[in-house]
Design an enzyme around this catalytic site. Structure first.
Site, mmCIF file in Angstrom:
data_model
loop_
_atom_site.group_PDB
_atom_site.id
_atom_site.type_symbol
_atom_site.label_atom_id
_atom_site.label_comp_id
_atom_site.label_asym_id
_atom_site.label_seq_id
_atom_site.Cartn_x
_atom_site.Cartn_y
_atom_site.Cartn_z
ATOM 1 N N GLY A 281 44.521 59.473 50.707
ATOM 2 C CA GLY A 281 45.922 59.655 50.342
ATOM 3 C C GLY A 281 46.878 59.952 51.458
ATOM 4 N N HIS B 208 42.239 69.036 43.456
ATOM 5 C CA HIS B 208 41.029 68.287 43.825
ATOM 6 C C HIS B 208 40.113 69.162 44.685
ATOM 7 C CE1 HIS B 208 41.525 63.893 42.769
ATOM 8 N NE2 HIS B 208 42.656 64.427 42.329
ATOM 9 N N GLY C 145 43.018 53.998 34.433
ATOM 10 C CA GLY C 145 44.441 54.172 34.641
ATOM 11 C C GLY C 145 44.732 55.469 35.370
ATOM 12 N N ALA D 146 39.913 72.411 44.849
ATOM 13 C CA ALA D 146 39.366 73.538 44.088
ATOM 14 C C ALA D 146 38.178 73.124 43.221
ATOM 15 C CB ALA D 146 40.457 74.163 43.210
ATOM 16 N N ARG E 35 45.582 59.159 36.039
ATOM 17 C CA ARG E 35 45.292 60.437 35.371
ATOM 18 C C ARG E 35 44.302 60.291 34.218
ATOM 19 N NH1 ARG E 35 46.234 63.393 39.123
ATOM 20 N NH2 ARG E 35 46.453 65.219 37.853
ATOM 21 N N ASP F 49 38.034 58.553 47.354
ATOM 22 C CA ASP F 49 39.091 58.792 46.379
ATOM 23 C C ASP F 49 40.440 58.602 47.069
ATOM 24 O OD1 ASP F 49 40.450 59.465 44.095
ATOM 25 O OD2 ASP F 49 39.627 61.480 43.930
#
Length: 175
Positions: free
Chosen positions: A35, A51, A10, A53, A12, A81
């Protein structure tokens, strides 16, 4: 034999962290961010920064939804991703939201991606949301997205060497 891993869960749930952990021993990973631009969205920019970092400085970055050529080429491992954003942006690219009859174009791209996934010579880890476990969406476009997301996840899963489910930061294998 390539190692193709799909990590589902799901929103997060810890999927991205789990993917990064799987590839943490690899010095040279190509992180493929699907994204797109933040267009001034501060919350999105904050997510992207977090992400970035977490990733090792030695990892490369490609911001694209053109995944087939990456999967078809040889090279370092890929971390994709995520497939959920890939699907959303693919639907945007064919303007399916204003004309749901264009769904066939999206299905064709899902097939092309799945074929490339199944035959890649690269080690690849992909993250994807499971959006089908919730309520039935009220509008036809969102129902189409949910249905296509289910098709994409199922198709990729069936040609993966490993499928993992992440919930509350814990990752479990699916068999």
């Amino acid at each position: 034999m390539p190692d193709r891993t799909l990590i589902l869960g799901g929103a997060r749930s810890g999927k991205s962290v789990a993917a990064e952990r799987l590839l943490s021993a690899e010095p040279d990973v190509l992180y493929v961010a699907t994204g797109g631009e933040d267009f001034g969205d501060a919350e999105w920019a904050d997510r992207v920064a977090k992400h970035q970092a977490r990733r090792p400085a030695s990892w490369g970055l490609a911001e694209t939804i053109d995944l087939v050529p990456l999967l078809a080429s040889s090279g370092s491992p890929l971390l994709i991703d995520c497939l959920t954003l890939w699907l959303s942006r693919t639907m945007d690219s064919v303007d399916v939201w204003s004309d749901l009859s264009r769904a066939g174009l999206v299905e064709q791209r899902i097939t092309e991606l799945a074929d490339a996934w199944a035959t890649t010579a690269r080690r690849v880890v992909a993250v994807s949301n499971d959006v089908g476990s919730g309520i039935v969406p009220a509008d036809p476009g969102t129902r189409l997205f949910r249905d296509l997301m289910g098709r994409l996840n199922t198709t990729i899963s069936l040609t993966s060497d490993q499928v993992l489910w992440t919930v509350a930061g814990r990752t479990l294998p699916l068999t």
